[in-house]
Design a protein around this motif. Structure first.
Motif, PDB file in Angstrom:
ATOM      1  N   GLY A 274      34.962  28.424  50.089  1.00  0.00           N
ATOM      2  CA  GLY A 274      34.621  29.579  49.272  1.00  0.00           C
ATOM      3  C   GLY A 274      35.111  30.899  49.814  1.00  0.00           C
ATOM      4  O   GLY A 274      35.586  31.755  49.074  1.00  0.00           O
TER       5      GLY A 274
ATOM      6  N   LYS B 122      34.974  27.569  44.526  1.00  0.00           N
ATOM      7  CA  LYS B 122      33.590  28.009  44.398  1.00  0.00           C
ATOM      8  C   LYS B 122      32.804  27.120  43.429  1.00  0.00           C
ATOM      9  O   LYS B 122      33.361  26.538  42.501  1.00  0.00           O
TER      10      LYS B 122
ATOM     11  N   THR C 157      31.106  35.008  41.877  1.00  0.00           N
ATOM     12  CA  THR C 157      31.555  34.419  43.142  1.00  0.00           C
ATOM     13  C   THR C 157      32.026  35.451  44.157  1.00  0.00           C
ATOM     14  O   THR C 157      32.393  35.092  45.279  1.00  0.00           O
TER      15      THR C 157
END
Length: 321
Positions: free
Chosen positions: A174, A316, A143
């Protein structure tokens, strides 16, 4: 064989990857069998274990004109962030060995069992790889590249520090989870915009939540009577416009999803050298945490993208390969 394509060796080893034969929404994403790619000179092959999704993934493949701006041609892959293990090293490569854990980005081709990375490349050209620190699992590592670099670049524009109150629009998304925590590590106070249901998630990151929508400026004034001194808009322009109304100078405002006259936009490609390695070190040290909102197997890529495209995910989304 009836369905075999001309020139394809049916005995060659195959792997799975998400492929697009046309540009569009989640409905065009399909898991296909393709030949196992081979690392050439200056390249490594990574056996992907996890691929983190970003809004840019579905944005850049949503239509032909947008895809062309990013140099994408059909058929093409999907996803940019990845983590995994080096399982093949091409001639001339130094710094990587078979068995190394790595993470990084490769534009629109990482939701796949294997990805080829140029050892000296960039996310947009050839892909890039970084060694995964001990203490950072592959889901988290997958991520970091796009969101971490984008957040770092945004903070560099507004340069928060002790005494600053930073307004972050889309703080629970995110990129927001990185931007909030990085600003806090700089000593700033963070006010994060979100929906009425996002308060707990934002507080868990260390932000003071404020509900977006009508009356947001008045709510921010009540929360920060001493004023807001910087702003990062990660969603559109609402936070940027609120910041201007609150008297924040344009040079201390940035956006990532909109171009606004007088405002310097932030782009992850402009992150300072070493920024992503520093973020990985912060994660390994427990000073920065990355909430995983959901994970899906590759076979459920459409459902994963539909969830993310709704833009209400706190954290995420990861594809397990």
């Amino acid at each position: 064989m009836r369905n075999q394509k001309p020139g394809v060796d049916a005995s060659a080893p195959v792997s799975k990857a998400v492929r697009l034969e046309s540009f569009g929404g989640p409905e065009v994403l399909n898991v296909c069998k393709i030949p196992v790619p081979q690392a050439g000179s200056g390249q490594i092959r990574v056996r992907v274990t996890a691929a983190g999704l970003n809004p840019m993934d579905w944005f850049i493949t949503s239509d032909a004109n947008t895809a062309a701006r990013f140099g994408l041609r059909l058929p093409c892959g999907f996803g940019t962030d990845y983590a995994g293990i080096v399982d093949q090293v091409g001639e001339g490569v130094t710094g990587f060995a078979v068995g190394d854990r790595v993470f990084g980005g490769a534009l629109s081709r990482t939701v796949a069992e294997y990805v080829i990375i140029d050892a000296a490349g960039t996310i947009a050209s050839g892909g890039e790889a970084h060694h995964t620190p001990d203490g950072v699992d592959d889901r988290i590592a997958s991520t970091l590249a796009i969101a971490g670099c984008t957040a770092s670049a945004a903070l560099a524009v507004v340069s928060p520090g002790p005494g600053d109150t930073v307004l972050i629009g889309g703080a629970g998304g995110g990129v927001g989870v990185f931007a909030v925590q990085l600003a806090l590590l700089k000593g700033a106070r963070v006010i994060g915009t979100g929906s009425a249901t996002s308060g707990d998630a934002l507080r868990a990151l260390g932000a003071d939540p404020v509900v977006y929508g009508d009356g947001m400026v008045d709510r921010i004034r009540a929360m920060a009577p001493e004023g807001v001194t910087a702003a990062i808009d990660l969603y559109g322009t609402d936070a940027m416009q609120a910041a201007r109304e609150l008297g924040v100078p344009d040079e201390r405002i940035t956006t990532i999803a909109a171009q606004v006259d007088g405002i310097k936009p932030a782009n992850g490609a402009d992150a300072a050298p070493g920024a992503i390695e520093e973020i990985a070190r912060l994660v390994a040290a427990g000073r920065l945490r990355v909430p995983i909102a959901a994970s899906f197997p590759m076979a459920q890529i459409r459902a994963a993208v539909e969830l993310q495209a709704g833009r209400h995910v706190h954290g995420k989304i990861v594809i397990d390969i």
